[in-house]
Structures are given as C-alpha cells and as structure tokens.
Motif scaffolding. Structure first.
Motif, PDB file in Angstrom:
ATOM      1  N   HIS A   6       5.262  11.593 -13.581  1.00 37.40           N
ATOM      2  CA  HIS A   6       6.003  12.164 -15.027  1.00 37.40           C
ATOM      3  C   HIS A   6       6.016  10.796 -15.774  1.00 37.40           C
ATOM      4  CE1 HIS A   6       8.302  14.033 -18.042  1.00 37.40           C
ATOM      5  NE2 HIS A   6       9.090  13.331 -17.826  1.00 37.40           N
ATOM      6  N   ALA A   7       6.934   9.956 -14.897  1.00 38.63           N
ATOM      7  CA  ALA A   7       7.316   8.662 -15.721  1.00 38.63           C
ATOM      8  C   ALA A   7       6.346   7.848 -16.316  1.00 38.63           C
ATOM      9  CB  ALA A   7       8.110   7.758 -14.643  1.00 38.63           C
ATOM     10  N   HIS A   8       5.184   7.714 -15.728  1.00 33.98           N
ATOM     11  CA  HIS A   8       4.020   7.063 -16.312  1.00 33.98           C
ATOM     12  C   HIS A   8       2.723   7.737 -15.556  1.00 33.98           C
ATOM     13  CE1 HIS A   8       1.671   4.232 -18.223  1.00 33.98           C
ATOM     14  NE2 HIS A   8       2.553   3.965 -19.142  1.00 33.98           N
ATOM     15  N   PRO A   9       1.699   7.928 -16.472  1.00 31.61           N
ATOM     16  CA  PRO A   9       0.645   8.740 -15.879  1.00 31.61           C
ATOM     17  C   PRO A   9      -0.377   7.811 -15.212  1.00 31.61           C
ATOM     18  CG  PRO A   9       0.332   8.327 -18.306  1.00 31.61           C
ATOM     19  CD  PRO A   9       1.648   7.998 -17.839  1.00 31.61           C
ATOM     20  N   LEU A  10      -0.141   6.391 -15.156  1.00 35.82           N
ATOM     21  CA  LEU A  10      -1.015   5.284 -14.375  1.00 35.82           C
ATOM     22  C   LEU A  10      -0.735   5.755 -12.815  1.00 35.82           C
ATOM     23  CD1 LEU A  10      -0.372   2.188 -16.145  1.00 35.82           C
ATOM     24  CD2 LEU A  10      -2.393   3.380 -16.287  1.00 35.82           C
ATOM     25  N   PRO A  11      -2.083   5.648 -12.333  1.00 37.04           N
ATOM     26  CA  PRO A  11      -1.901   5.754 -10.845  1.00 37.04           C
ATOM     27  C   PRO A  11      -1.071   5.170  -9.941  1.00 37.04           C
ATOM     28  CG  PRO A  11      -4.368   5.442 -11.616  1.00 37.04           C
ATOM     29  CD  PRO A  11      -3.412   4.904 -12.709  1.00 37.04           C
ATOM     30  N   ASN A  12      -0.582   5.734  -8.984  1.00 32.69           N
ATOM     31  CA  ASN A  12       0.281   5.270  -8.023  1.00 32.69           C
ATOM     32  C   ASN A  12      -0.157   4.930  -6.605  1.00 32.69           C
ATOM     33  OD1 ASN A  12       2.592   4.162  -6.325  1.00 32.69           O
ATOM     34  ND2 ASN A  12       3.520   6.129  -6.359  1.00 32.69           N
ATOM     35  N   PHE A  13      -1.181   4.015  -6.673  1.00 29.22           N
ATOM     36  CA  PHE A  13      -1.972   3.656  -5.551  1.00 29.22           C
ATOM     37  C   PHE A  13      -1.244   3.474  -4.206  1.00 29.22           C
ATOM     38  CE2 PHE A  13      -4.866   2.453  -9.037  1.00 29.22           C
ATOM     39  CZ  PHE A  13      -5.831   3.243  -8.825  1.00 29.22           C
ATOM     40  N   MET A  14      -0.073   2.774  -4.336  1.00 29.31           N
ATOM     41  CA  MET A  14       0.579   2.738  -2.830  1.00 29.31           C
ATOM     42  C   MET A  14       0.737   3.934  -2.145  1.00 29.31           C
ATOM     43  SD  MET A  14       1.356  -0.222  -1.608  1.00 29.31           S
ATOM     44  CE  MET A  14       1.355  -1.946  -2.035  1.00 29.31           C
ATOM     45  N   LEU A  15       0.882   5.078  -3.007  1.00 26.77           N
ATOM     46  CA  LEU A  15       1.135   6.605  -2.395  1.00 26.77           C
ATOM     47  C   LEU A  15      -0.159   6.853  -1.158  1.00 26.77           C
ATOM     48  CD1 LEU A  15       2.916   8.490  -2.188  1.00 26.77           C
ATOM     49  CD2 LEU A  15       1.489   9.630  -4.144  1.00 26.77           C
ATOM     50  N   VAL A  16      -1.462   6.111  -1.625  1.00 24.64           N
ATOM     51  CA  VAL A  16      -2.460   6.160  -0.676  1.00 24.64           C
ATOM     52  C   VAL A  16      -2.246   5.313   0.408  1.00 24.64           C
ATOM     53  CG1 VAL A  16      -5.102   5.570  -0.356  1.00 24.64           C
ATOM     54  CG2 VAL A  16      -4.029   6.603  -2.650  1.00 24.64           C
ATOM     55  N   ILE A  17      -1.882   4.154   0.271  1.00 21.29           N
ATOM     56  CA  ILE A  17      -1.655   3.356   1.489  1.00 21.29           C
ATOM     57  C   ILE A  17      -0.515   3.910   2.524  1.00 21.29           C
ATOM     58  CG2 ILE A  17      -0.847   1.122   2.039  1.00 21.29           C
ATOM     59  CD1 ILE A  17      -3.581   0.858   0.649  1.00 21.29           C
ATOM     60  N   THR A  18       0.591   4.470   1.623  1.00 21.28           N
ATOM     61  CA  THR A  18       1.591   4.855   2.503  1.00 21.28           C
ATOM     62  C   THR A  18       1.152   6.423   3.313  1.00 21.28           C
ATOM     63  OG1 THR A  18       2.691   5.918   0.838  1.00 21.28           O
ATOM     64  CG2 THR A  18       3.647   3.953   1.143  1.00 21.28           C
ATOM     65  N   GLN A  19       0.231   7.104   2.742  1.00 18.10           N
ATOM     66  CA  GLN A  19      -0.172   8.284   3.232  1.00 18.10           C
ATOM     67  C   GLN A  19      -1.297   8.357   4.046  1.00 18.10           C
ATOM     68  OE1 GLN A  19       0.027  11.504   0.322  1.00 18.10           O
ATOM     69  NE2 GLN A  19       2.120  11.164   0.017  1.00 18.10           N
ATOM     70  N   HIS A  20      -2.185   7.298   3.784  1.00 16.83           N
ATOM     71  CA  HIS A  20      -3.738   7.428   4.274  1.00 16.83           C
ATOM     72  C   HIS A  20      -3.911   5.983   4.604  1.00 16.83           C
ATOM     73  CE1 HIS A  20      -4.021  11.457   3.052  1.00 16.83           C
ATOM     74  NE2 HIS A  20      -3.739  11.124   1.915  1.00 16.83           N
ATOM     75  N   GLY A  21      -3.093   5.133   4.940  1.00 14.44           N
ATOM     76  CA  GLY A  21      -3.492   3.669   5.227  1.00 14.44           C
ATOM     77  C   GLY A  21      -4.172   3.574   6.388  1.00 14.44           C
ATOM     78  N   ASP A  22      -4.132   4.453   7.340  1.00 15.02           N
ATOM     79  CA  ASP A  22      -4.897   4.541   8.718  1.00 15.02           C
ATOM     80  C   ASP A  22      -6.344   4.937   8.547  1.00 15.02           C
ATOM     81  OD1 ASP A  22      -3.836   7.236   7.825  1.00 15.02           O
ATOM     82  OD2 ASP A  22      -4.377   7.891   9.827  1.00 15.02           O
ATOM     83  N   MET A  23      -6.750   5.283   7.529  1.00 11.32           N
ATOM     84  CA  MET A  23      -8.177   5.801   7.100  1.00 11.32           C
ATOM     85  C   MET A  23      -8.909   4.539   6.521  1.00 11.32           C
ATOM     86  SD  MET A  23      -7.532   9.410   5.528  1.00 11.32           S
ATOM     87  CE  MET A  23      -9.243   9.715   5.399  1.00 11.32           C
ATOM     88  N   LEU A  24      -8.170   3.209   6.087  1.00  8.85           N
ATOM     89  CA  LEU A  24      -8.782   2.190   5.409  1.00  8.85           C
ATOM     90  C   LEU A  24      -8.954   1.104   6.426  1.00  8.85           C
ATOM     91  CD1 LEU A  24      -6.223   2.305   2.311  1.00  8.85           C
ATOM     92  CD2 LEU A  24      -8.618   2.960   2.598  1.00  8.85           C
ATOM     93  N   ALA A  25      -8.720   1.320   7.548  1.00  9.94           N
ATOM     94  CA  ALA A  25      -9.264   0.221   8.521  1.00  9.94           C
ATOM     95  C   ALA A  25      -8.621  -1.264   8.195  1.00  9.94           C
ATOM     96  CB  ALA A  25     -10.745  -0.031   8.747  1.00  9.94           C
ATOM     97  N   LEU A  26      -7.361  -1.401   7.848  1.00  6.07           N
ATOM     98  CA  LEU A  26      -6.601  -2.439   7.186  1.00  6.07           C
ATOM     99  C   LEU A  26      -6.502  -3.633   8.394  1.00  6.07           C
ATOM    100  CD1 LEU A  26      -3.734  -0.914   5.256  1.00  6.07           C
ATOM    101  CD2 LEU A  26      -5.886  -1.812   4.459  1.00  6.07           C
ATOM    102  N   SER A  27      -6.820  -4.710   8.112  1.00  2.00           N
ATOM    103  CA  SER A  27      -6.227  -6.048   8.960  1.00  2.00           C
ATOM    104  C   SER A  27      -4.820  -5.760   9.334  1.00  2.00           C
ATOM    105  CB  SER A  27      -6.973  -7.099   8.602  1.00  2.00           C
ATOM    106  OG  SER A  27      -6.236  -7.534   7.424  1.00  2.00           O
ATOM    107  N   PRO A  28      -4.345  -6.502  10.357  1.00  2.00           N
ATOM    108  CA  PRO A  28      -2.811  -6.628  10.374  1.00  2.00           C
ATOM    109  C   PRO A  28      -2.289  -7.449   9.098  1.00  2.00           C
ATOM    110  CG  PRO A  28      -3.882  -7.159  12.382  1.00  2.00           C
ATOM    111  CD  PRO A  28      -4.857  -7.110  11.520  1.00  2.00           C
ATOM    112  N   GLU A  29      -3.404  -8.519   8.366  1.00  2.00           N
ATOM    113  CA  GLU A  29      -2.536  -9.328   7.452  1.00  2.00           C
ATOM    114  C   GLU A  29      -2.798  -8.589   6.156  1.00  2.00           C
ATOM    115  OE1 GLU A  29      -5.274 -10.274   9.663  1.00  2.00           O
ATOM    116  OE2 GLU A  29      -4.425 -11.714  10.649  1.00  2.00           O
ATOM    117  N   GLN A  30      -3.680  -7.494   5.948  1.00  2.00           N
ATOM    118  CA  GLN A  30      -3.632  -6.774   4.772  1.00  2.00           C
ATOM    119  C   GLN A  30      -2.260  -5.743   4.680  1.00  2.00           C
ATOM    120  OE1 GLN A  30      -7.505  -5.087   5.467  1.00  2.00           O
ATOM    121  NE2 GLN A  30      -8.419  -6.045   3.434  1.00  2.00           N
ATOM    122  N   ALA A  31      -2.374  -5.052   5.976  1.00  2.31           N
ATOM    123  CA  ALA A  31      -1.229  -4.086   6.236  1.00  2.31           C
ATOM    124  C   ALA A  31       0.096  -4.987   5.839  1.00  2.31           C
ATOM    125  CB  ALA A  31      -1.297  -3.768   7.512  1.00  2.31           C
TER     126      ALA A  31
END
Length: 117
Positions: A6-31
C-alpha cells in the motif's frame, strides 16, 4: 506485505528472500550480503511504510477538520516525499540484489514474487 504494498506499489523482492530463500541455492556469501542489506534497510523501510500510513490518516483528518489548503498541501508533500524515499530504497534494493544474485537466481526471485501476488 500489505502495508508495504500500500505504501508503494514497487515490488518488495526481499520478501521472496525471507520466505523462499531456500529455493534459490544461495551461497553463504550471497545469503550474508542479503541478510546484511535487510538488517540495515528493513527497519527503515518498515518505518517509512508506517509513517506513510499515519500520514494518510492525518491528511484525511486534516481535510475533514477543515484545515487550510496550504496545510493540506504541506502534509501531502511530506507524505509524497516518504513515498519517494521508499520507492528509491526499493529500487536500490533491487539493483543491489541483482548484483548479488546470478541471472538465474534473479529470474527465480521475480517468478516467485509474481506467484506471491
């Protein structure tokens, strides 16, 4: 997510990281890089979203209470500035995320975000 969207319509991509980060095969450095970003900027984004919500309520009350056009426009300008700040932060976050993630990971983030809508 509702308040942020509501505050702004631009995507909140960090929400994907917090909810689905395990699906992204992040390296420790990336995480770690993404966690650092969230730790530093997440509270600021939440504060801006809440300030926008409060500003909207105050603006509505000011109008109903008969505040002058000048007062209302000044409140509106302050509200729009907060929205701009949040949009800028979300855009910088996106750009930072694109530098941290591979193209494949980024495409997965976008795909997961679309599924969350």
């Amino acid at each position: 997510m509702k308040a942020m969207k509501h505050a702004h319509p631009l995507p909140n991509f960090m929400l994907v990281i917090t909810q689905h980060g395990d699906m992204l095969a992040l390296s420790p450095e990336q995480a770690q890089a993404l966690a650092n970003w969230l730790d530093k900027h997440g509270p600021i984004a939440k504060e801006l979203a809440m300030a926008i919500k409060k500003g909207e309520q105050q603006l509505q009350e000011a109008s109903m209470n008969g505040s002058s056009k000048e007062e209302i426009m000044a409140q509106l300008e302050a509200l729009l500035d907060k929205r701009r700040q949040l949009a800028e932060m979300k855009t910088i976050c996106r750009d930072n995320m694109r530098q941290i993630l591979s193209d494949e990971q980024w495409n997965e983030v976008v795909s997961l975000y679309k599924e969350m809508l």
